[in-house]
Write a protein that holds these residues in place. Structure first.
Motif, PDB file in Angstrom:
ATOM      1  N   LEU A   1      12.716  14.576 -17.837  1.00  0.00           N
ATOM      2  CA  LEU A   1      13.449  14.647 -19.257  1.00  0.00           C
ATOM      3  C   LEU A   1      13.225  13.544 -20.043  1.00  0.00           C
ATOM      4  CD1 LEU A   1      15.472  16.214 -20.908  1.00  0.00           C
ATOM      5  CD2 LEU A   1      17.294  14.909 -19.788  1.00  0.00           C
ATOM      6  N   ILE A   2      13.450  12.281 -19.483  1.00  0.00           N
ATOM      7  CA  ILE A   2      13.441  10.867 -20.227  1.00  0.00           C
ATOM      8  C   ILE A   2      12.306  10.434 -20.570  1.00  0.00           C
ATOM      9  CG2 ILE A   2      13.907   8.440 -19.855  1.00  0.00           C
ATOM     10  CD1 ILE A   2      16.590  10.180 -20.016  1.00  0.00           C
ATOM     11  N   ASP A   3      11.217  10.810 -19.759  1.00  0.00           N
ATOM     12  CA  ASP A   3       9.696  10.495 -20.132  1.00  0.00           C
ATOM     13  C   ASP A   3       9.212  11.526 -21.068  1.00  0.00           C
ATOM     14  OD1 ASP A   3       9.755   8.919 -18.065  1.00  0.00           O
ATOM     15  OD2 ASP A   3       8.373   9.802 -16.707  1.00  0.00           O
ATOM     16  N   ARG A   4       9.768  12.601 -21.243  1.00  0.00           N
ATOM     17  CA  ARG A   4       9.336  13.726 -22.490  1.00  0.00           C
ATOM     18  C   ARG A   4       9.995  12.994 -23.635  1.00  0.00           C
ATOM     19  NH1 ARG A   4      11.870  19.576 -22.827  1.00  0.00           N
ATOM     20  NH2 ARG A   4      13.481  18.173 -23.287  1.00  0.00           N
ATOM     21  N   GLU A   5      11.217  12.589 -23.480  1.00  0.00           N
ATOM     22  CA  GLU A   5      11.593  11.790 -24.906  1.00  0.00           C
ATOM     23  C   GLU A   5      10.697  10.628 -25.382  1.00  0.00           C
ATOM     24  OE1 GLU A   5      14.263  13.067 -26.834  1.00  0.00           O
ATOM     25  OE2 GLU A   5      14.032  14.783 -25.437  1.00  0.00           O
ATOM     26  N   PHE A   6      10.338   9.739 -24.286  1.00  0.00           N
ATOM     27  CA  PHE A   6       9.724   8.617 -24.615  1.00  0.00           C
ATOM     28  C   PHE A   6       8.285   9.091 -25.187  1.00  0.00           C
ATOM     29  CE2 PHE A   6      11.571   5.809 -21.167  1.00  0.00           C
ATOM     30  CZ  PHE A   6      12.644   5.498 -21.884  1.00  0.00           C
ATOM     31  N   GLU A   7       7.711  10.327 -24.670  1.00  0.00           N
ATOM     32  CA  GLU A   7       6.342  10.690 -25.019  1.00  0.00           C
ATOM     33  C   GLU A   7       6.584  11.223 -26.613  1.00  0.00           C
ATOM     34  OE1 GLU A   7       4.444  13.129 -22.263  1.00  0.00           O
ATOM     35  OE2 GLU A   7       4.638  11.949 -20.752  1.00  0.00           O
ATOM     36  N   GLN A   8       7.636  11.609 -26.909  1.00  0.00           N
ATOM     37  CA  GLN A   8       7.851  12.035 -28.233  1.00  0.00           C
ATOM     38  C   GLN A   8       8.426  10.940 -29.057  1.00  0.00           C
ATOM     39  OE1 GLN A   8      10.825  15.498 -28.555  1.00  0.00           O
ATOM     40  NE2 GLN A   8       9.524  16.531 -26.662  1.00  0.00           N
TER      41      GLN A   8
ATOM     42  N   GLN B   1      14.494  -0.316 -19.246  1.00  0.00           N
ATOM     43  CA  GLN B   1      13.462  -1.170 -19.493  1.00  0.00           C
ATOM     44  C   GLN B   1      12.467  -0.823 -20.556  1.00  0.00           C
ATOM     45  OE1 GLN B   1      12.692  -2.302 -15.367  1.00  0.00           O
ATOM     46  NE2 GLN B   1      13.545  -4.372 -15.580  1.00  0.00           N
ATOM     47  N   ILE B   2      11.939   0.335 -20.121  1.00  0.00           N
ATOM     48  CA  ILE B   2      10.802   1.022 -21.048  1.00  0.00           C
ATOM     49  C   ILE B   2      11.461   1.273 -22.405  1.00  0.00           C
ATOM     50  CG2 ILE B   2       9.206   3.034 -21.422  1.00  0.00           C
ATOM     51  CD1 ILE B   2       8.959   3.064 -18.463  1.00  0.00           C
ATOM     52  N   SER B   3      12.506   1.694 -22.427  1.00  0.00           N
ATOM     53  CA  SER B   3      13.157   2.126 -23.807  1.00  0.00           C
ATOM     54  C   SER B   3      13.030   0.751 -24.625  1.00  0.00           C
ATOM     55  CB  SER B   3      14.443   2.666 -23.540  1.00  0.00           C
ATOM     56  OG  SER B   3      15.170   2.878 -24.770  1.00  0.00           O
ATOM     57  N   ARG B   4      13.811  -0.582 -24.021  1.00  0.00           N
ATOM     58  CA  ARG B   4      13.936  -1.666 -24.562  1.00  0.00           C
ATOM     59  C   ARG B   4      12.699  -2.312 -25.141  1.00  0.00           C
ATOM     60  NH1 ARG B   4      18.617  -3.621 -20.660  1.00  0.00           N
ATOM     61  NH2 ARG B   4      20.292  -2.330 -21.628  1.00  0.00           N
ATOM     62  N   GLN B   5      11.426  -2.120 -24.217  1.00  0.00           N
ATOM     63  CA  GLN B   5      10.287  -2.557 -24.421  1.00  0.00           C
ATOM     64  C   GLN B   5       9.766  -1.941 -25.692  1.00  0.00           C
ATOM     65  OE1 GLN B   5       8.055  -1.822 -20.846  1.00  0.00           O
ATOM     66  NE2 GLN B   5       8.905  -3.716 -20.033  1.00  0.00           N
ATOM     67  N   ASN B   6      10.228  -0.687 -26.151  1.00  0.00           N
ATOM     68  CA  ASN B   6       9.568   0.167 -27.352  1.00  0.00           C
ATOM     69  C   ASN B   6      11.018   0.098 -28.415  1.00  0.00           C
ATOM     70  OD1 ASN B   6       7.003   1.496 -26.893  1.00  0.00           O
ATOM     71  ND2 ASN B   6       8.205   1.346 -24.715  1.00  0.00           N
ATOM     72  N   GLY B   7      11.984  -0.906 -28.540  1.00  0.00           N
ATOM     73  CA  GLY B   7      12.743  -1.105 -29.611  1.00  0.00           C
ATOM     74  C   GLY B   7      13.933  -0.058 -29.454  1.00  0.00           C
TER      75      GLY B   7
END
Length: 135
Positions: free
Chosen positions: A48-55, A83-89
């Motif tokens: 679910l979280i990865d899908r949000e990131f891919e979008q 951490q991934i989220s923060r790296q992407n703003g």
């Protein structure tokens, strides 16, 4: 096109996600969770979280109001995704923890790593400040 979740992950999400909605004019994705978040939720949660990131959605709010328990492995995944989220703003924030969950998050020091808010509005206010600061 959004990545699809496996049938197994979709079934798990139906069991554990009460609702998902856009907040702050689509800038934040808000998921309200429930139940005992055990092993059968881990794969679905990650997908679910990865899908949000891919979008391209890196601001996520997780509401734990109706969550009874969570495994420590979920906290590891949550921290990795944060951490991934923060790296992407973006950021991942949690809100509405029960006293028991709040104590568990604090005991392992998770409150130092991720923003824990009493309610969704407080978390959304923090997101709004962060968005305004980035503009």
């Amino acid at each position: 096109m959004a990545p699809t979740l496996s049938e197994e992950d979709q079934r798990a999400l139906q069991q554990f996600v009460i609702s998902d909605e856009d907040a702050l004019e689509g800038a934040v994705r808000h998921f309200k969770l429930r139940g005992q978040l055990k092993h059968d939720f881990l794969s679905a949660f990650t997908a679910l979280i990865d899908r949000e990131f891919e979008q391209g959605r890196f601001r996520i709010l997780l509401g734990f109001h109706k969550v009874e328990s969570i495994l420590s492995s979920h906290l590891g995944i949550l921290w990795q995704r944060c951490q991934i989220s923060r790296q992407n703003g973006g950021d991942i924030k949690v809100c509405e923890l029960s006293d028991t969950l709040h104590e568990a998050f604090t005991r392992v020091g998770f409150h130092r790593l991720i923003s824990i808010q009493d309610d969704a509005q407080s978390a959304l206010n923090l997101f709004q400040k962060e968005i305004s600061a980035q503009e």
